[in-house]
Structure formats: C-alpha cells, structure tokens
Motif scaffolding. Sequence first.
Motif, mmCIF file in Angstrom:
data_model
loop_
_atom_site.group_PDB
_atom_site.id
_atom_site.type_symbol
_atom_site.label_atom_id
_atom_site.label_comp_id
_atom_site.label_asym_id
_atom_site.label_seq_id
_atom_site.Cartn_x
_atom_site.Cartn_y
_atom_site.Cartn_z
ATOM 1 N N ALA A 135 -6.450 11.381 -53.165
ATOM 2 C CA ALA A 135 -5.506 11.679 -54.251
ATOM 3 C C ALA A 135 -5.886 10.965 -55.548
ATOM 4 N N ARG A 136 -6.654 9.878 -55.439
ATOM 5 C CA ARG A 136 -7.110 9.168 -56.646
ATOM 6 C C ARG A 136 -8.417 9.746 -57.188
ATOM 7 N N PRO A 144 -10.372 12.725 -58.959
ATOM 8 C CA PRO A 144 -10.071 13.917 -59.772
ATOM 9 C C PRO A 144 -10.433 15.226 -59.089
ATOM 10 N N ARG A 145 -11.417 15.179 -58.174
ATOM 11 C CA ARG A 145 -11.829 16.411 -57.508
ATOM 12 C C ARG A 145 -10.702 16.999 -56.650
ATOM 13 N N PHE A 146 -9.853 16.151 -56.114
ATOM 14 C CA PHE A 146 -8.701 16.627 -55.349
ATOM 15 C C PHE A 146 -7.825 17.532 -56.216
ATOM 16 N N TRP A 147 -7.586 17.115 -57.444
ATOM 17 C CA TRP A 147 -6.692 17.864 -58.331
ATOM 18 C C TRP A 147 -7.384 19.070 -58.943
ATOM 19 N N ALA A 191 -7.001 21.621 -56.232
ATOM 20 C CA ALA A 191 -5.609 22.088 -56.213
ATOM 21 C C ALA A 191 -5.344 23.056 -57.365
ATOM 22 N N GLY A 192 -5.814 22.710 -58.568
ATOM 23 C CA GLY A 192 -5.588 23.569 -59.729
ATOM 24 C C GLY A 192 -6.284 24.906 -59.612
ATOM 25 N N CYS A 244 -1.911 19.272 -47.663
ATOM 26 C CA CYS A 244 -1.480 18.994 -49.035
ATOM 27 C C CYS A 244 -2.076 19.988 -50.019
ATOM 28 N N LEU A 245 -3.383 20.249 -49.906
ATOM 29 C CA LEU A 245 -4.016 21.186 -50.833
ATOM 30 C C LEU A 245 -3.564 22.622 -50.584
ATOM 31 N N ALA A 262 -0.865 23.956 -52.925
ATOM 32 C CA ALA A 262 -1.237 24.601 -54.184
ATOM 33 C C ALA A 262 -1.543 26.076 -53.951
#
Length: 433
Positions: A225-226, A228-231, A234-235, A357-358, A361
Amino acid sequence: MAKLSENQAGPSPQGEFRRGWPLLLSVVLGVGLGLSPLPFYSIGMLAPELAKEFGWSFASIMLGLPVATVAVMIVGPIIGWLGDRIGVRPVAIASLVLFAFVFMAFSLTNGALPLFYLNWALMGAVGAGTLPTTWTRAVNNGFEVNKGLALGVALMGTGVFGFLIKPFLMWMIEAHGWRAAYLVTGALPLIIALPVALLAFKDPGARRVHTLHAPLPGLTLGEAARDPRFWLIAGGFLLFSFAIAGPLPNLENLLKLKGFTKAEIVSLAPVVGLSVIAGRVAGGWLVDRFWAPGVALVLLCLPAVGCLIMHGQDPTFGGALTAIALVGMAAGMEFDLLAFLIARYFGARAYSTLYGCLYCAYAAGSGLGPVAFGADFDATGGYQTSLLIATALLVLGGLVLLPLGRYRFAAEHAVEEARIEAAAGERAAVPGA
C-alpha cells in the motif's frame, strides 16, 4: 556434481502443465460458475423478463450489479485475508456452495425492489470467495515459467460459460420461464464445479509454507500500500473495468437499438464468451513474453475501436461482430492481468489479500459501468454518450499502467529461489550437514 532434479533446476513448461492440469480444470469450472460471470452475463437476458413482469426500469434492474459490487468491496479483502491465513481451498469451496443457493433465491423475486437488492448484496458477500481472488493464488503458486498462460487458461471459464449461458438462458426462459432459469442456473455450480473442486483444487503454496515453515516471498499489504505501483494498478483497473463492463450487460438492448433482428442478436451475443476465451489465452501468452503493462495498453486500444464502431450509425453485422469480439477480448484479459501484475510486482506472500483489495477497484468500475450505460439509455433512449466515455477510459486506463516499470519478482528470481530452497532441504535431510 549431481544432476539437478526438475524441482531444483526450476519448473519446465511441460512439467508444469502435466502436473497442474487437474488444478487448472478445477479453476476453469470454479471461476466460470461463480460470482464473476453468472450474474454478469445472465442479467442482460433476464432484465427484459423482470421489466415485463414487475414494470421495473432497466437502470433499476442493473443497479443490482453495483449493490453486489459494494458487498464484494466490503467482504473481498476479508476473503483475501482468510485465503492467506487458512488457505484458499476451504474459502473457495464454501463460497461456491453459498453462492449457488443465493443465486437460486432470485427465482423467488416477488416485485419488491429492496428485497431484490438485498439478494444481490447477499450474493456478493457470500460469493466473493468464488472470484479469482482465491482460485488464482493456487495457479500462481503452481506455475512459474508459463504463469501468464496458465492464468489465462484457468480463467477462461468466464468466457466458456459466458458463451454458453446466454443461449441456455434463452432456451430456459422460452421453455420454462425466468424463475426456472434462475433456479437451474444457480444449481450449476453445485452439479458441475463443486465435485471437481473437492477432488482437484489444492494450493501448492500452502504445502510449501507448512513444510518449510517460512512465508512465501513478497510484500505485506502494508508494504504494498506504500508502493505507488499499488495505486497505479488500482486506478487503471477502475477506469477500464468501467468501460468494458458497461456495454456487455446492455449488449442485447444496444444491438436492438442498432436495428438488428432477434435472430441476429442471438447469433451475435454469444461472441462475447468466445472472444473472452481468446483474450484469456492470447493475453496470458503475451504477458509471459512481453512487458505486461505494454501488452495491456495495446489490448485496451482494441475495445476502444469496438466502442467507436458501435457508436456509429447502423453498423453492419460484420462491424458489430468485430466490435463485440474486441470488447470481449479485453474483458478476457482483466482477471489474469491483475493476477499476473500482483505476482510480478508484489510477490506471493500476501497475494490473496492484495488481490482482494485491488479487486475492489475493478469491482467498483464493473459495477458502476452497467448502471451508467442503463441510465444513459433511460435518459436518452440510446448509448451514444456512454460509448464515447468508455472509449476514452479504455485508453486512459492502459496509459495509467505504463509507469509500473520493471517487475520486482521476475520468473528467473522465483526459479532461482526454488533451486536454493531445494538444496537447503537436501542439506537439512543429511545428518550433520
């Protein structure tokens, strides 16, 4: 020096599939008859029957999808955590049984929309364990050299049953009515998928944790979660899942508006399932050989072209066939792409939790897309605006994945780790080593 065994030298492509085909078969059936395809591909056939029976609008019927999505977003991370803690086998099997009974409960619909939505919410909650969150963990742990292809083959069940369910439902509805269609379709997971899962669905990673008493390599949820690739992942999935999921449940109505006859619609609609199968296998083969975010961008531009074709005035039969195939191929790569990206960028340690979690999204986009398309139809009598929005989101979603960069857990890394572990196991077995 002694010759290395297959386990020490790393898995061979042939050996992986020779050993793993029962696992793949169980995943094909488990995913194909689970929460992901059955409600999604059946609602387009059943919505006109519900509208005729109860006077509901298309938008209100399609609202069931985001209701289930919200339930999945709440329960999904918990399902992933349970899969990492107690194993994915008991989670998937229990969820498969509960999902089947709740799906059959739609046959009791009495015209009360709140109860209809409650059933969707319950189905999303109990059926979350039938999503790729659980099934793909075992495939990821059982395949390394051809991980992408194995995921594509395992998840092509959504395409197989997406292809079969529409003509099956049409026959059921015409012969026995929509209530019988719900009842019989809901029984399929119990009759077909459950026996095979009980016999063949086992997670190789669970065996490794128990025998070596060591966690699988990878990041924890907090560490991921820390990153950036996780987000970014998700995006990207939020954007293009909205665009892909929007037109598919509305496909029959969209084709009708474009002037196609009932016979033509019947022949065109099943193309979705066939193209999903093609997308699964082709996408899996490609990400094994080329950089996955680049593959995703190219493949997402294809359904953008498909949306533009359907946006045009009176597309030909061939044009509609091409458009449906292009959108279906993109729909075919979503689940296995997500599984592949998680494995390559975050590893296997908290795989199910991260997938859960992903997947939220993805679920948000795929739940809102059909409602947005349905609302566009209710407001304008067509889908022109929503098709243009979908075109833009497909390209944008692919672009969002490009900054992911190099893989953190490449296949070579996993093979070398397997070699070291096998050697360490042999040394531990020799007294005094």
